[in-house]
Design a protein around this motif. Structure first.
Motif, short mmCIF file in Angstrom:
data_model
loop_
_atom_site.label_atom_id
_atom_site.label_comp_id
_atom_site.label_asym_id
_atom_site.label_seq_id
_atom_site.Cartn_x
_atom_site.Cartn_y
_atom_site.Cartn_z
N LEU A 117 -15.16 -17.93 -106.18
CA LEU A 117 -15.41 -19.34 -105.62
C LEU A 117 -15.08 -19.21 -104.29
CD1 LEU A 117 -14.00 -21.32 -108.62
CD2 LEU A 117 -16.23 -21.09 -107.82
N PHE A 118 -14.39 -18.45 -103.67
CA PHE A 118 -13.89 -18.34 -102.05
C PHE A 118 -14.59 -17.51 -101.31
CE2 PHE A 118 -10.52 -19.56 -105.17
CZ PHE A 118 -9.88 -20.75 -104.39
N ARG A 119 -14.67 -17.66 -100.06
CA ARG A 119 -15.18 -16.94 -99.08
C ARG A 119 -14.60 -15.55 -99.24
NH1 ARG A 119 -15.00 -21.02 -94.02
NH2 ARG A 119 -16.19 -22.68 -94.77
N ASN A 120 -15.47 -14.50 -99.00
CA ASN A 120 -15.17 -13.24 -99.13
C ASN A 120 -14.02 -12.83 -100.26
OD1 ASN A 120 -16.52 -12.75 -96.71
ND2 ASN A 120 -14.68 -13.58 -95.56
N GLY A 121 -13.98 -13.63 -101.17
CA GLY A 121 -13.19 -13.52 -102.39
C GLY A 121 -11.75 -13.60 -102.08
N ASP A 122 -11.32 -14.37 -101.09
CA ASP A 122 -10.04 -14.34 -100.51
C ASP A 122 -9.77 -15.82 -101.25
OD1 ASP A 122 -7.55 -14.75 -99.50
OD2 ASP A 122 -8.35 -14.84 -97.57
N VAL A 123 -8.72 -15.97 -102.34
CA VAL A 123 -8.03 -16.89 -102.90
C VAL A 123 -7.22 -17.85 -102.13
CG1 VAL A 123 -8.74 -16.14 -105.21
CG2 VAL A 123 -6.46 -15.95 -104.21
N SER A 165 -23.46 -24.73 -106.04
CA SER A 165 -24.43 -24.10 -106.96
C SER A 165 -23.68 -24.15 -108.64
CB SER A 165 -24.73 -22.58 -106.74
OG SER A 165 -23.44 -21.76 -107.03
N VAL A 166 -22.67 -24.21 -108.68
CA VAL A 166 -21.91 -24.25 -110.10
C VAL A 166 -21.41 -25.85 -110.38
CG1 VAL A 166 -21.43 -21.84 -110.38
CG2 VAL A 166 -19.61 -23.47 -109.19
N GLY A 167 -21.75 -26.86 -109.32
CA GLY A 167 -21.21 -28.17 -109.44
C GLY A 167 -19.80 -28.27 -109.65
N ILE A 168 -19.02 -27.67 -108.77
CA ILE A 168 -17.39 -27.66 -108.66
C ILE A 168 -17.23 -28.71 -107.43
CG2 ILE A 168 -15.52 -26.44 -108.31
CD1 ILE A 168 -16.44 -24.45 -110.10
N TYR A 169 -16.28 -29.44 -107.65
CA TYR A 169 -15.71 -30.19 -106.70
C TYR A 169 -14.31 -29.49 -106.15
CZ TYR A 169 -18.95 -33.89 -107.55
OH TYR A 169 -19.88 -34.68 -107.53
N GLY A 170 -14.07 -28.91 -105.23
CA GLY A 170 -12.94 -28.36 -104.80
C GLY A 170 -11.76 -29.34 -104.24
N MET A 171 -10.65 -29.39 -104.52
CA MET A 171 -9.48 -30.25 -103.85
C MET A 171 -9.47 -29.90 -102.25
SD MET A 171 -5.80 -30.29 -105.07
CE MET A 171 -5.02 -28.84 -104.03
N PRO A 172 -9.25 -30.91 -101.75
CA PRO A 172 -9.02 -30.84 -100.12
C PRO A 172 -7.54 -30.12 -100.17
CG PRO A 172 -9.80 -32.90 -100.81
CD PRO A 172 -9.39 -32.22 -101.89
N ASP A 191 -15.92 -21.26 -101.09
CA ASP A 191 -17.05 -21.03 -100.57
C ASP A 191 -18.05 -22.32 -101.07
OD1 ASP A 191 -20.00 -20.44 -100.46
OD2 ASP A 191 -19.33 -18.28 -100.24
N LYS A 192 -18.56 -22.97 -100.07
CA LYS A 192 -19.05 -24.41 -100.37
C LYS A 192 -20.57 -24.50 -101.15
CE LYS A 192 -16.99 -27.39 -96.53
NZ LYS A 192 -17.15 -28.14 -95.58
#
Length: 248
Positions: free
Chosen positions: A199-205, A216-223, A210-211
């Motif tokens: 879910l993150f850019r370059n796999g860096d949590v 694509s999976v319909g997830i809203y990420g907390m700001p 990664d917007k």
């Protein structure tokens, strides 16, 4: 009865999933919103897999996925939890949420207002929130796709470690579990990284979500500004639900 709105709230251990779920329940009318916990679908204590001589409660193999899927399908069909499901998670406490009571009351009044102005079908339609640490992983794609709305919380390693290690333990199906020393470093955080780095850019949590992947999976990420601030997190989640309800 109209099909309920099924909302998944996921994220790392100690990111505030259960706290947020209970706060949302507080600001919605009692007849409108209920909570289901992924933690209620653990296998029996004896069935939890052992890795490096320690039980791993934070992996997909520790969960009764057929029962979870059955429960979600029952909710979709009937609008309530199956009679056989009795929550153990509600016996586990959560820390102080830090949201002022005056703010909770104000949000409760706001929610009542926009529910009254929503479409007629929302007079009977209910919301069911499911909170859990693995709801959106790739290995649980079939579960993930059942949700109508997907909210992903985040927190830093340092915060997760501090909060988790401050807990006294957890009520289980057959007793009580307390994390052994080093459990966050050896089990909890590595599992979180493995299951959510996609879910993150370059796999860096520790970096940015990664917007494109989230969309694509319909997830809203907390700001990011809501991290560690439950008042902002609650406003964000309530606002998203308001938008969804007004559009459906």
């Amino acid at each position: 009865m109209p099909q309920p709105l099924l909302v998944g709230i996921s994220g790392p251990s100690s990111s505030g999933k259960t706290t947020l779920s209970r706060l949302l329940r507080d600001i919605f009318p009692p007849s409108k919103l209920s909570i289901l916990h992924l933690d209620d679908f653990y296998l029996t204590d004896a069935e939890i897999p052992v890795k490096n001589s320690v039980q791993d409660w934070d992996c997909i193999e520790s969960l009764n996925l057929p029962a979870l899927k059955q429960a979600l399908q029952h909710i979709k069909q009937h609008g309530n939890s199956p009679e056989w499901l009795v929550s153990q998670e509600d016996q586990n406490s959560v820390g102080d949420h830090g949201v002022p009571e005056t703010e909770i009351k104000r949000l409760k009044d706001e929610v009542a207002g926009w529910l009254r102005s929503s479409k007629p079908e929302w007079e009977e339609r209910r919301i069911c929130i499911v909170d859990g640490f693995l709801l959106f992983s790739q290995d649980m794609k079939d579960i993930r796709e059942i949700f109508d709305v997907r909210l992903f919380l985040r927190t830093s390693y340092e915060t997760a470690k501090r909060r988790r290690e401050a807990r006294s333990g957890y009520v289980t199906l057959e007793g009580f579990w307390q994390d052994p020393p080093g459990y966050v470093d050896d089990i909890v955080w590595p599992n979180y990284v493995k299951d959510h780095k996609f879910l993150f850019r370059n796999g860096d949590v520790d970096g940015e979500l990664d917007k494109k992947v989230c969309e694509s999976v319909g997830i809203y990420g907390m700001p990011r500004e809501a991290e560690g601030d439950m008042t902002r997190c609650l406003h964000w989640a309530a606002g998203l639900l308001e938008d969804v309800i007004k559009k459906t």
